[in-house]
Design a protein around this motif. Sequence first.
Motif, PDB file in Angstrom:
ATOM      1  N   LEU A   1     -44.218  65.175 -70.601  1.00 24.14           N
ATOM      2  CA  LEU A   1     -43.664  63.822 -70.664  1.00 24.14           C
ATOM      3  C   LEU A   1     -42.475  63.749 -71.610  1.00 24.14           C
ATOM      4  O   LEU A   1     -42.408  64.473 -72.607  1.00 24.14           O
ATOM      5  CB  LEU A   1     -44.737  62.829 -71.132  1.00 24.14           C
ATOM      6  N   THR A   2     -41.540  62.858 -71.285  1.00 23.72           N
ATOM      7  CA  THR A   2     -40.468  62.497 -72.198  1.00 23.72           C
ATOM      8  C   THR A   2     -40.472  60.978 -72.321  1.00 23.72           C
ATOM      9  O   THR A   2     -41.278  60.293 -71.689  1.00 23.72           O
ATOM     10  CB  THR A   2     -39.097  62.962 -71.655  1.00 23.72           C
ATOM     11  N   SER A   3     -39.575  60.452 -73.112  1.00 20.42           N
ATOM     12  CA  SER A   3     -39.482  58.995 -73.250  1.00 20.42           C
ATOM     13  C   SER A   3     -39.096  58.327 -71.934  1.00 20.42           C
ATOM     14  O   SER A   3     -39.319  57.131 -71.730  1.00 20.42           O
ATOM     15  CB  SER A   3     -38.457  58.640 -74.335  1.00 20.42           C
ATOM     16  N   ASP A   4     -38.513  59.108 -71.020  1.00 19.77           N
ATOM     17  CA  ASP A   4     -38.088  58.571 -69.721  1.00 19.77           C
ATOM     18  C   ASP A   4     -39.131  58.754 -68.625  1.00 19.77           C
ATOM     19  O   ASP A   4     -38.919  58.329 -67.487  1.00 19.77           O
ATOM     20  CB  ASP A   4     -36.787  59.242 -69.280  1.00 19.77           C
ATOM     21  N   GLY A   5     -40.243  59.419 -68.942  1.00 19.75           N
ATOM     22  CA  GLY A   5     -41.280  59.636 -67.935  1.00 19.75           C
ATOM     23  C   GLY A   5     -41.610  61.107 -67.768  1.00 19.75           C
ATOM     24  O   GLY A   5     -41.518  61.889 -68.727  1.00 19.75           O
TER      25      GLY A   5
ATOM     26  N   THR B   1     -41.439  65.016 -66.855  1.00 16.04           N
ATOM     27  CA  THR B   1     -40.402  66.042 -66.889  1.00 16.04           C
ATOM     28  C   THR B   1     -40.270  66.697 -65.517  1.00 16.04           C
ATOM     29  O   THR B   1     -41.074  66.460 -64.607  1.00 16.04           O
ATOM     30  CB  THR B   1     -40.746  67.128 -67.917  1.00 16.04           C
TER      31      THR B   1
END
Length: 203
Positions: free
Chosen positions: A81-85, A87
Motif C-alpha cells: 500500500l501507498t498513500s494513493d492506494g 501498489t
Amino acid sequence: MHWIRRLYDWVLSWAETPYGTVALFAIAVMESIFFPVPPDVLLIALALGQRRRALYYGLICSAGSLCGGMIGYSLGHYAWLTSDGFTAIAQFFFHHIPGFSESVYYDLGQRFEEWGFVIIFTAGFTPIPYKLFTVSAGAFGTSFPLFLLASATSRTARFMLVSGLIWRFGEPVRVFIDRYFNWLAIIFAILLIGGFATLKLLT
C-alpha cells in the motif's frame, strides 16, 4: 488450464534430477508467495524415491515454505500500500494470482481480526492457498510473532505428516494422500475453528 498442468509436470520433473532437494526448497518458497503448484507434488515424488530420506525432505519443504511465508508477509507489510492506494505489486497479485482479488483481500482482513492464529494455521495446513494469507497478513499488520508461530506449526505439521506417512507406508499411502489427505485436512480445520468458536461463546 493447460498451463497449470505444464507447471505441475515441470515441478514433478525435478524429482528425476540431482537438484531435487534444492528445487523442493525453492518451490516451497515460491508457493508461499505466488506459485500455483503446491510443493507436496515434488515432496511426495522425492520421498517415494528415497523413503529413508522422506522426513528430511519434509523438513526441507517446511523450511522453504516458512521462508516464503516470511517473504510474503514482508511483501505485504512494506510493498502493498501507498498513500494513493494499492501498489503495482498488489495490482499484479490481484490480476495474476488465481483466487486473489480486492474483495478477497478485504475479507481476509476481517478474518485476521476475528480469528488470528486459527485462520493462519488453517491456511497453512489445508488446501486453502497459503500465499493469499502470507501477503494479506503483512498488509493488515497482523502480529508477526503470531504469524510466524501459526505458519511454522501448520506448514511443518502438513509436510511432516505427508513425508512421515510415506516414510512409514511407502507407495501404498500415495493413493490415500491423493484422494483423502486434503479432505481430512479440511475436516480438521473445521473442527479446530468450531472448537475456538465454542470457546468464544462460552467466555
